[in-house]
Design an enzyme around this catalytic site. Sequence first.
Site, PDB file in Angstrom:
ATOM      1  CG  HIS A 165      -9.356  65.508  16.734  1.00  0.00           C
ATOM      2  ND1 HIS A 165      -8.104  65.536  16.926  1.00  0.00           N
ATOM      3  CD2 HIS A 165      -9.820  66.646  17.183  1.00  0.00           C
ATOM      4  CE1 HIS A 165      -7.805  66.862  17.474  1.00  0.00           C
ATOM      5  NE2 HIS A 165      -8.956  67.505  17.784  1.00  0.00           N
ATOM      6  CG  ASP A 180      -6.838  63.540  14.629  1.00  0.00           C
ATOM      7  OD1 ASP A 180      -7.127  64.451  13.897  1.00  0.00           O
ATOM      8  OD2 ASP A 180      -6.928  63.405  15.744  1.00  0.00           O
ATOM      9  CD  GLU A 222      -7.635  71.151  24.463  1.00  0.00           C
ATOM     10  OE1 GLU A 222      -7.902  70.049  24.313  1.00  0.00           O
ATOM     11  OE2 GLU A 222      -6.893  71.812  23.709  1.00  0.00           O
ATOM     12  CD  GLU A 227      -3.422  73.257  23.966  1.00  0.00           C
ATOM     13  OE1 GLU A 227      -4.231  72.060  23.660  1.00  0.00           O
ATOM     14  OE2 GLU A 227      -2.850  73.912  22.854  1.00  0.00           O
ATOM     15  CG  HIS A 255      -5.475  76.191  24.623  1.00  0.00           C
ATOM     16  ND1 HIS A 255      -6.541  75.111  24.391  1.00  0.00           N
ATOM     17  CD2 HIS A 255      -4.660  76.250  23.570  1.00  0.00           C
ATOM     18  CE1 HIS A 255      -6.519  74.846  23.453  1.00  0.00           C
ATOM     19  NE2 HIS A 255      -5.329  75.404  22.631  1.00  0.00           N
ATOM     20  CG  ASP A 315      -4.110  69.115  25.189  1.00  0.00           C
ATOM     21  OD1 ASP A 315      -4.247  67.704  25.675  1.00  0.00           O
ATOM     22  OD2 ASP A 315      -4.732  69.099  24.163  1.00  0.00           O
ATOM     23  CG  ASP A 328      -2.911  76.766  20.339  1.00  0.00           C
ATOM     24  OD1 ASP A 328      -2.252  76.638  21.093  1.00  0.00           O
ATOM     25  OD2 ASP A 328      -3.899  76.020  20.062  1.00  0.00           O
ATOM     26  CG  ASP A 336      -0.610  73.639  19.268  1.00  0.00           C
ATOM     27  OD1 ASP A 336      -0.947  74.111  20.495  1.00  0.00           O
ATOM     28  OD2 ASP A 336      -1.356  73.376  18.393  1.00  0.00           O
ATOM     29  CG  ASP A 345      -2.945  69.789  21.191  1.00  0.00           C
ATOM     30  OD1 ASP A 345      -2.457  69.624  20.065  1.00  0.00           O
ATOM     31  OD2 ASP A 345      -3.685  70.320  21.788  1.00  0.00           O
TER      32      ASP A 345
HETATM   33  C1  XLS Z   1      -6.560  73.213  19.471  1.00  0.00           C
HETATM   34  C2  XLS Z   1      -6.814  72.391  20.562  1.00  0.00           C
HETATM   35  C3  XLS Z   1      -7.229  70.707  20.172  1.00  0.00           C
HETATM   36  C4  XLS Z   1      -7.553  69.925  21.069  1.00  0.00           C
HETATM   37  C5  XLS Z   1      -8.400  68.853  20.617  1.00  0.00           C
HETATM   38  O1  XLS Z   1      -6.207  74.357  19.802  1.00  0.00           O
HETATM   39  O2  XLS Z   1      -5.851  72.266  21.431  1.00  0.00           O
HETATM   40  O3  XLS Z   1      -5.949  70.190  19.412  1.00  0.00           O
HETATM   41  O4  XLS Z   1      -6.905  69.474  22.057  1.00  0.00           O
HETATM   42  O5  XLS Z   1      -9.600  69.019  19.666  1.00  0.00           O
HETATM   43 NI    NI Z   2      -5.235  70.787  22.921  1.00  0.00          NI
HETATM   44 NI    NI Z   3      -4.157  74.203  21.197  1.00  0.00          NI
END
Ligand code: XLS
Ligand code: NI
Ligand code: NI
Length: 439
Positions: free
Chosen positions: A101, A104, A232, A268, A271, A296, A307, A309, A338
């Site tokens: 991003h 980042d 996404e 993802e 998600h 992702d 989430d 992750d 991710d």
């Molecule tokens: C958040 C998202 C984010 C996207 C990019 O839940 O996964 O990290 O991948 O903005």
């Molecule tokens: Ni993501």
């Molecule tokens: Ni995410």
Amino acid sequence: MSVFQNLPRIPYEGPKSKNPLAFKYYDAGRVILGKTMKEHLRFAMAWWHNLSATGVDMFGSGTADKAFGAEKTGTMAHARAKVDAGFEFMDKLGIEYFCFHDADLVPEADTLEETNRRLDEITDYITAKMKGTSIKCLWGTANLFSNPRYMNGAGSSNSVDVYCHAAAQIKKALDCTVKLGGIGYVFWGGREGYETLLNTDMKFEQENIASLMKMAVKYGRSIGFEGDFFIEPKPKEPMKHQYDFDAATSIGFLRQYGLDKDFKLNIEANHATLAGHTFQHDLRVAAINGMLGSVDANQGDLLLGWDTDQFPSNVYETTMAMYEILKAGGLRGGLNFDAKNRRPSYTHEDMFEGFILGMDSFALGLIKAAALIEDGRIDEFVRDRYASFSGELGQKIRSGKATLEELAGAAVKKGSAPLPGSGRQEYLEGVINDVFFGG
Ligand code: XLS
Ligand code: NI
Ligand code: NI
């Protein structure tokens, strides 16, 4: 000076190895179904989790030191230290892609001009770092959700000034993505959704999001971006209702607004499961609609509702994901981790072990998915399951030439209520176990 000087380049040592800093399954050059593992998997590092996130949560501050030797975080010196650390990290793990991003890469300044100048400076630095390596940008994006200005969304904001600010960020993030040779540009609609319909004009907001995407496509193409735009999908968090709920919803949106030629989906895992689907389901929905773009790669915790992750470790899931990806003819994008370490896993070594886990889990998934396809029993069963449609009547239905009267007549002639063949789920689950663990 190296940041990870105590950590080695990660070798492939094979399944018998007990070395935590070695791959057991990811053997970059091994050929599976005609392509190397590296070509199939195209792993990417997410700048935000790996280089920025320190483990802050709503109950406590960070546990991990991500200063990477910089005296002060949130400075341009720190931004450069993150680049140095990121490139050393990718090099040592044999990772050839990264995703970012705008936020980042550099700390946001008080004015857009200054933030953009910082982005120019850091992308020059990254470009120089990329030279002589095989490291490339997988995709870039703009962070349109963290700053308070985006509390009501970006493309869905009620404020035209916020909408313009989002446009400015997207424009610059596209510039950076093109400059870094990115093959994709992502829209994750972080706060594109709503909390209550009492204050929301849903149609108005969705139209505005589509307009912003159209402008992004037009601008991107005008500066020579030939890659894919990605949506996404995510169903909730941070907003209660997010517009890009899942793959099916996002595809409907893209088609409604004529964006489906330029966009694909970035699916993802975590998600998909938040939306009440399996990861495999959302991959399949994207694939059968010609919309499977990138992934992702992470994993959620079904006992928690958010989430999380996590680095993927569930080989059953990575296998079914790779099964979908192989069947779809591969990804145009790649597998972006991710994913972040758990808060108590706060050392540099943990960063490496997270990626080793994720890469090995997907390598195993690839090996087992190829074995499932070569075994053939699943494919054969699915094919045979619809065999009744190969007759004359079935073919007429498939080609859209049958009439309801004709089918009703055929049903009357058949008489007693028909039964379809067994679904044999238990047999098929046994086949999977056999391919996984059988001799
Ligand atoms: C958040 C998202 C984010 C996207 C990019 O839940 O996964 O990290 O991948 O903005
Ligand atoms: Ni993501
Ligand atoms: Ni995410």
